[in-house]
Design a protein around this motif. Structure first.
Motif, PDB file in Angstrom:
ATOM      1  N   PRO A 105      33.999  42.213  40.562  1.00 21.52           N
ATOM      2  CA  PRO A 105      34.124  41.554  41.451  1.00 21.52           C
ATOM      3  C   PRO A 105      34.661  40.938  41.977  1.00 21.52           C
ATOM      4  CG  PRO A 105      32.862  40.393  39.168  1.00 21.52           C
ATOM      5  CD  PRO A 105      33.440  41.501  38.964  1.00 21.52           C
ATOM      6  N   LEU A 106      34.720  41.133  43.301  1.00 19.63           N
ATOM      7  CA  LEU A 106      35.827  40.256  44.535  1.00 19.63           C
ATOM      8  C   LEU A 106      37.017  39.325  44.283  1.00 19.63           C
ATOM      9  CD1 LEU A 106      37.408  41.600  47.409  1.00 19.63           C
ATOM     10  CD2 LEU A 106      35.770  39.866  48.420  1.00 19.63           C
ATOM     11  N   GLY A 107      35.784  38.398  43.187  1.00 19.34           N
ATOM     12  CA  GLY A 107      36.746  36.884  43.658  1.00 19.34           C
ATOM     13  C   GLY A 107      37.588  37.511  42.017  1.00 19.34           C
ATOM     14  N   LYS A 108      37.436  38.782  41.286  1.00 23.70           N
ATOM     15  CA  LYS A 108      38.443  38.477  40.237  1.00 23.70           C
ATOM     16  C   LYS A 108      39.880  39.824  40.449  1.00 23.70           C
ATOM     17  CE  LYS A 108      35.313  37.740  35.772  1.00 23.70           C
ATOM     18  NZ  LYS A 108      35.488  38.535  34.609  1.00 23.70           N
ATOM     19  N   ILE A 109      39.499  39.954  41.821  1.00 19.79           N
ATOM     20  CA  ILE A 109      40.677  41.560  42.841  1.00 19.79           C
ATOM     21  C   ILE A 109      41.797  40.510  42.994  1.00 19.79           C
ATOM     22  CG2 ILE A 109      40.590  43.887  43.622  1.00 19.79           C
ATOM     23  CD1 ILE A 109      37.850  43.984  43.243  1.00 19.79           C
ATOM     24  N   VAL A 110      42.847  40.680  42.751  1.00 21.09           N
ATOM     25  CA  VAL A 110      44.557  40.175  42.999  1.00 21.09           C
ATOM     26  C   VAL A 110      44.549  41.674  43.711  1.00 21.09           C
ATOM     27  CG1 VAL A 110      46.463  39.130  42.504  1.00 21.09           C
ATOM     28  CG2 VAL A 110      43.945  38.990  41.384  1.00 21.09           C
ATOM     29  N   VAL A 111      44.581  41.321  45.226  1.00 24.83           N
ATOM     30  CA  VAL A 111      46.033  42.276  46.254  1.00 24.83           C
ATOM     31  C   VAL A 111      46.928  42.053  45.635  1.00 24.83           C
ATOM     32  CG1 VAL A 111      45.934  43.425  48.160  1.00 24.83           C
ATOM     33  CG2 VAL A 111      43.510  42.584  48.171  1.00 24.83           C
ATOM     34  N   ASN A 112      47.660  43.129  46.040  1.00 23.32           N
ATOM     35  CA  ASN A 112      49.176  43.028  45.838  1.00 23.32           C
ATOM     36  C   ASN A 112      49.728  43.298  46.279  1.00 23.32           C
ATOM     37  OD1 ASN A 112      52.013  44.171  45.027  1.00 23.32           O
ATOM     38  ND2 ASN A 112      51.340  43.017  42.667  1.00 23.32           N
ATOM     39  N   ASP A 113      50.708  42.435  47.262  1.00 25.45           N
ATOM     40  CA  ASP A 113      51.606  42.488  48.407  1.00 25.45           C
ATOM     41  C   ASP A 113      51.214  42.672  49.875  1.00 25.45           C
ATOM     42  OD1 ASP A 113      54.526  43.176  50.108  1.00 25.45           O
ATOM     43  OD2 ASP A 113      54.471  45.881  48.991  1.00 25.45           O
ATOM     44  N   ARG A 114      50.246  43.590  50.010  1.00 22.11           N
ATOM     45  CA  ARG A 114      49.632  44.028  51.144  1.00 22.11           C
ATOM     46  C   ARG A 114      48.612  42.337  51.930  1.00 22.11           C
ATOM     47  NH1 ARG A 114      51.164  48.681  53.171  1.00 22.11           N
ATOM     48  NH2 ARG A 114      50.353  47.863  55.333  1.00 22.11           N
ATOM     49  N   LEU A 115      48.990  41.483  53.021  1.00 21.36           N
ATOM     50  CA  LEU A 115      48.184  40.342  53.420  1.00 21.36           C
ATOM     51  C   LEU A 115      47.641  41.673  54.393  1.00 21.36           C
ATOM     52  CD1 LEU A 115      48.020  37.696  53.555  1.00 21.36           C
ATOM     53  CD2 LEU A 115      49.700  37.787  55.657  1.00 21.36           C
ATOM     54  N   ALA A 160      39.935  37.335  47.865  1.00 22.82           N
ATOM     55  CA  ALA A 160      40.282  36.065  47.235  1.00 22.82           C
ATOM     56  C   ALA A 160      41.398  35.593  46.834  1.00 22.82           C
ATOM     57  CB  ALA A 160      39.151  35.367  46.131  1.00 22.82           C
ATOM     58  N   ASN A 161      42.515  36.818  47.073  1.00 26.06           N
ATOM     59  CA  ASN A 161      43.324  36.526  45.466  1.00 26.06           C
ATOM     60  C   ASN A 161      44.689  37.372  46.218  1.00 26.06           C
ATOM     61  OD1 ASN A 161      42.333  35.056  43.671  1.00 26.06           O
ATOM     62  ND2 ASN A 161      40.837  36.514  43.445  1.00 26.06           N
ATOM     63  N   LEU A 162      46.153  37.109  46.558  1.00 21.33           N
ATOM     64  CA  LEU A 162      46.481  37.910  46.800  1.00 21.33           C
ATOM     65  C   LEU A 162      48.248  37.403  46.091  1.00 21.33           C
ATOM     66  CD1 LEU A 162      48.674  40.207  49.722  1.00 21.33           C
ATOM     67  CD2 LEU A 162      48.618  37.588  50.558  1.00 21.33           C
ATOM     68  N   HIS A 163      49.047  38.332  45.938  1.00 20.51           N
ATOM     69  CA  HIS A 163      50.134  37.934  45.174  1.00 20.51           C
ATOM     70  C   HIS A 163      51.691  39.337  45.598  1.00 20.51           C
ATOM     71  CE1 HIS A 163      52.414  37.275  41.477  1.00 20.51           C
ATOM     72  NE2 HIS A 163      53.275  38.147  41.266  1.00 20.51           N
ATOM     73  N   LEU A 164      51.993  38.098  45.785  1.00 20.15           N
ATOM     74  CA  LEU A 164      53.725  38.406  46.634  1.00 20.15           C
ATOM     75  C   LEU A 164      54.401  39.274  45.937  1.00 20.15           C
ATOM     76  CD1 LEU A 164      53.199  36.078  49.399  1.00 20.15           C
ATOM     77  CD2 LEU A 164      52.608  37.910  49.875  1.00 20.15           C
ATOM     78  N   ALA A 165      55.149  39.882  45.701  1.00 21.50           N
ATOM     79  CA  ALA A 165      56.798  40.311  45.235  1.00 21.50           C
ATOM     80  C   ALA A 165      57.605  40.296  46.283  1.00 21.50           C
ATOM     81  CB  ALA A 165      56.642  41.759  44.877  1.00 21.50           C
ATOM     82  N   GLY A 166      58.869  40.228  44.905  1.00 21.26           N
ATOM     83  CA  GLY A 166      59.671  39.782  45.826  1.00 21.26           C
ATOM     84  C   GLY A 166      59.349  40.215  46.459  1.00 21.26           C
TER      85      GLY A 166
END
Length: 214
Positions: free
Chosen positions: A65-75, A84-90
């Motif tokens: 499901p898209l709701g369980k996927i976290v995009v890392n870094d790329r807005l 539904a989810n975005l994670h930002l690194a340093g």
């Protein structure tokens, strides 16, 4: 201003993809452990935006499901996929720069200290990912930051703090009792002989410790 649109009602289990990306392995582990996973992070610094988009499309096609996927870094990828989810690194955009563009996206930030966590929350992060707690093969030569720093970070941060770094099922309870509201794992599931059984062990340990805290 702290975003409080997302409330924490249960401990979270996050799976972080390996680097370099192995799409068949990512799909097999994710699908096996899916009933016990809250989020699956697509993380690989070598991926282009196009590559990351293709990985997410493969995940969606496989039934994740898209709701369980976290995009890392790329807005930009998060917006393109309506994630539904975005994670930002340093090295990513600062939280306060991404927050106005991210709309209702759940926004996470990797942190390594109390100060970083407090700032991320003030800038609009919905949760912080603190690490690495224990010595980890992902961070060779760098000692873990330990449970005391995790506890201090969780106590000071007004948004949920997840923990990452060398965490095995038998350590999960103490992580949650330190104030963390979830954990993230990489090798703990990718190297497990049975990812579903291992994910269940993490979930069971988290839930038991969570109930002790309430």
């Amino acid at each position: 201003m702290i975003n409080r649109n997302f409330t924490q009602t249960a401990p979270e289990l996050h799976l972080i993809s390996t680097s370099p990306m192995d799409i068949p392995k990512l799909l097999s582990v994710s699908l096996a452990a899916l009933p016990y996973l809250d989020y699956i992070h697509v993380r690989d610094k070598q991926l282009t935006a196009k590559d990351q988009l293709e990985v997410i499309q493969r995940m969606l096609e496989s039934g994740i499901p898209l709701g369980k996927i976290v995009v890392n870094d790329r807005l930009d990828v998060a917006l393109a996929t309506r994630a539904a989810n975005l994670h930002l690194a340093g090295h990513s955009l600062p939280v306060d720069a991404a927050r106005p563009l991210a709309g209702g996206i759940r926004l996470g930030r990797s942190v390594h200290s109390v100060e970083e966590a407090v700032k991320a929350a003030a800038d609009g992060a919905d949760y912080c990912l603190f690490g690495h707690v224990y010595d980890s093969s992902s961070k060779p030569g760098l000692p873990g930051r330990g449970l005391a720093m995790l506890t201090a970070t969780a106590n000071a941060c007004p948004v949920p703090v997840m923990a990452i770094g060398g965490i095995h099922p038998e350590q999960t309870g103490e992580i949650i009792r330190c104030g963390a509201q979830g954990i993230a794992v990489i090798t703990g599931l990718f190297q497990a002989p049975d990812p579903a059984e291992e994910a269940y062990a993490y979930r069971k340990a988290m839930q038991a410790a969570w109930l002790e805290r309430r």
